[in-house]
Design an enzyme around this catalytic site. Structure first.
Site, short mmCIF file in Angstrom:
data_model
loop_
_atom_site.label_atom_id
_atom_site.label_comp_id
_atom_site.label_asym_id
_atom_site.label_seq_id
_atom_site.Cartn_x
_atom_site.Cartn_y
_atom_site.Cartn_z
N PHE A 389 0.85 -1.19 0.00
CA PHE A 389 0.00 0.00 0.00
C PHE A 389 0.88 1.25 0.00
CE2 PHE A 389 -4.17 -1.75 2.04
CZ PHE A 389 -4.22 -2.72 1.06
N GLU A 390 0.65 2.14 -0.94
CA GLU A 390 1.42 3.36 -1.06
C GLU A 390 0.47 4.56 -1.13
OE1 GLU A 390 4.27 3.08 -4.23
OE2 GLU A 390 4.80 1.02 -3.75
#
Length: 603
Positions: A389-390
């Site tokens: 997740f970014e």
């Protein structure tokens, strides 16, 4: 990969207002203290380290010092003024004088909680030691006052020494009785839950492990984490109040359970992890699963992405022929996965990436995430899941301040979803995470929006997820690339481009660190077998690429304590699991330089 955005900085124009307010509290030191007066400041010369002081960003140094052998050095940042404080017992309706010596730009010395008018003195510019002094009178019911030093946001380090508070001592009373009833509750491979009976007049409790104080809590229970599997530990607790610490309780021993390694326990001692562009070519060309060399122990399929940011519905699409002319068929792809697994390799679906924003804002999105990810795992016969997740996938609500007890829905739902998947697939389920430094190591300085607001709510936002899943986590490989400067445990900023960055960032994971500078809120260390270092495979792959020589320096320092440079690690970890890279495709594009160096180093 998205670069981290800098945190908001408080404007320095407010210094003018602060200066005017501070000046009103500045007074001259009285000619002589009364005979009954005493210096009430504890460790005001910092000769015993930071004993007695609580600092957001402070350490002790041996030079420069004003007297003795030590002084305080504290470094403000963009949203932190590097405050160091201690609370002192005083008498009501009494006169006190506070003095100290400082060096630096915009250094403050003050007292709060006086019950009358809180005061401070400050130096706008002190290139050499300068004496600050101020005085105050306590209120009719004041028994405790906090004295402090601090600098100003982003203006550089300051020094302080010989801090004293002169006046009549308060009634300290007696330390409380030692706690009774200490017992060990739930025990895992890395944690032990403790509880004990409350003690009258205690304001907090100090927890000891094998004779060393490890934390202070205000309640009558604590869970000690970061422990080694199959290991016996001895615990004691002491009660604390203003008068001091009680004798320690009777000792309770507990042995942690055998560790499962967080899944994937049959990984080699040193593993090479890489991302395979399974959905796109990205300029590096498509690499067929069957053509991935045997050196790669964990292969992350990039990427599974959501149908919308908040749907939780994850889909995995193979690279289209128009973009990847040499792409294999689904049947060939699945057969190649089985062949890799037969050779002892792990193949995971990686969720997220730069474009795959995932925010599980509701319980329905959480449940959809579990079912859709399960469908991908089942269709391709995969070994587990990688969370990449970014961007804005994870952020903390303003009232979410404790990484051990998160409140934010996107955090809570993600933890729940991952635990559900782990329970569904069992101990062999491989769970890995690839957060950016902004979401992990930056948590040493900043956590969420901060006490005063204004910080980026994503700062440190991965910490509650990592902590909650630490017993299920196979590997954490933080992306040590596409990163801004990050402060290490030496309170210095470290930047990409050499072994130093990888050494300092990895040392933080293996040593643990206080979150947002709070010594009573420590993120416990991970086991070395749970940690791999994330690096770009080539200059094309991402900012922060380093040469094989620098890669080897980082490994030498962390596993053998050689080639360490200026950063002093807090241990030696020969069991460090290995390396992760973005990506297998880019490494092939660069004639397998990253893989060949890994093979040569670990044999």
């Amino acid at each position: 990969m998205e670069r981290s955005r800098p945190l908001a900085r408080r404007p320095l124009v407010t210094l003018l207002t602060a200066a005017a307010l501070a000046a009103s509290g500045m007074t001259a030191l009285s000619s002589a203290a009364r005979a009954a007066d005493a210096d009430l400041a504890r460790n005001g010369g910092f000769e015993s380290g930071l004993d007695g002081w609580t600092c957001t960003a402070g350490t002790t140094v041996t030079s420069p010092v004003r007297s003795g052998t030590a002084a305080l050095k504290a470094t403000p940042a963009g949203a932190d003024n590097a405050r160091c404080a201690q609370t002192v017992t005083v008498k009501p309706d009494s006169q006190y004088t506070l003095t100290g010596h400082v060096r630096g730009t915009y250094v403050y010395l003050g007292a709060s909680g006086t019950g009358t008018t809180d005061v401070s003195a400050w130096a706008q510019s002190a290139p050499d030691w300068q004496r600050l002094t101020t005085s105050f009178r306590t209120g009719p019911s004041t028994t405790r006052v906090t004295i402090y030093t601090h600098g100003w946001y982003g203006t550089g380090a300051y020094h302080a020494d010989d801090v004293s508070l002169t006046g009549p001592g308060g009634e300290t009373g007696r330390p409380p009785a030692p706690p009774a009833g200490l017992a060990a509750g739930s025990v895992t491979s890395s944690s032990v839950a403790l509880s004990w009976s409350p003690v009258p007049n205690a304001t907090s409790y100090a927890v000891y492990r094998d004779g060393a104080k490890i934390r202070t809590v205000t309640g009558t229970s604590a869970t000690v984490t970061g422990l080694t599997p199959s290991t016996a530990y001895a615990f004691q607790v002491a009660a604390v109040n203003d008068a001091g610490e009680s004798a320690r309780s009777a000792t309770v021993t507990a042995t942690t359970t055998e560790g499962s390694g967080g899944g994937g326990s049959d990984l080699p001692a040193h593993a090479l992890v890489g991302y395979l562009h399974a959905s796109f070519a990205n300029g590096s060309g498509y690499t067929r699963m069957a053509d991935v060399p045997d050196s790669w122990d964990v292969i992350d399929l990039a990427f599974g992405e959501p149908t919308s940011v908040t749907s939780g519905d994850i889909r995995f699409e193979r690279c289209p022929v128009a973009e990847c002319p040499n792409v294999e068929s689904d049947a060939e792809f699945k057969a190649a996965i089985k062949a890799k697994q037969a050779a002892g390799k792990k193949v995971l679906i990686s969720i997220g990436g730069q474009n795959g924003q995932v925010r599980l804002t509701t319980a329905a999105a959480r449940d959809t995430f579990v079912s859709s990810v399960s469908a991908i795992i089942d269709e391709y016969g995969l070994d587990g899941l990688d969370i990449d997740f970014e961007g804005h996938s994870l952020s903390l609500n303003a009232d979410d301040t404790d990484f051990k007890n998160p409140k934010t829905p996107v955090i809570v739902h993600l933890i729940s979803a991952l635990k559900t998947l782990k329970a569904k697939y069992g101990d062999d389920f491989v769970l890995t995470m690839a957060p950016e430094t902004f979401f992990v190591q930056l948590g040493y300085q900043y956590y969420g929006t901060g006490k005063w607001g204004g910080q980026d709510p994503r700062a440190g936002a991965y910490l509650p997820v990592i902590h909650a899943l630490r017993d299920d986590l196979t590997l954490l490989h933080v992306q040590d690339y596409n990163s801004g400067p990050i402060m290490g445990l030496d309170n210095q900023y470290h930047s990409m481009g050499g072994a130093d960055f990888h050494i300092s960032m990895t040392d933080m994971l293996l040593t643990g660190f206080p979150v947002a500078g709070d010594a009573n809120n420590v993120f416990p260390p991970l086991r070395p077998d749970q940690v791999a270092i994330g690096m770009p495979a080539s200059t094309n792959a991402g900012n922060g690429h380093v040469s094989p020589a620098e890669v080897n320096k980082a490994l030498n320092c962390l596993t053998e304590k050689t080639d360490c440079g200026s950063y002093a690690t807090h241990g030696t970890w020969p069991a460090l699991r290995g390396l992760m890279t973005w990506s297998i495709n880019w490494d092939r594009y660069s004639n397998w330089e990253f893989q060949k160096n890994f093979d040569a180093y670990f044999g």
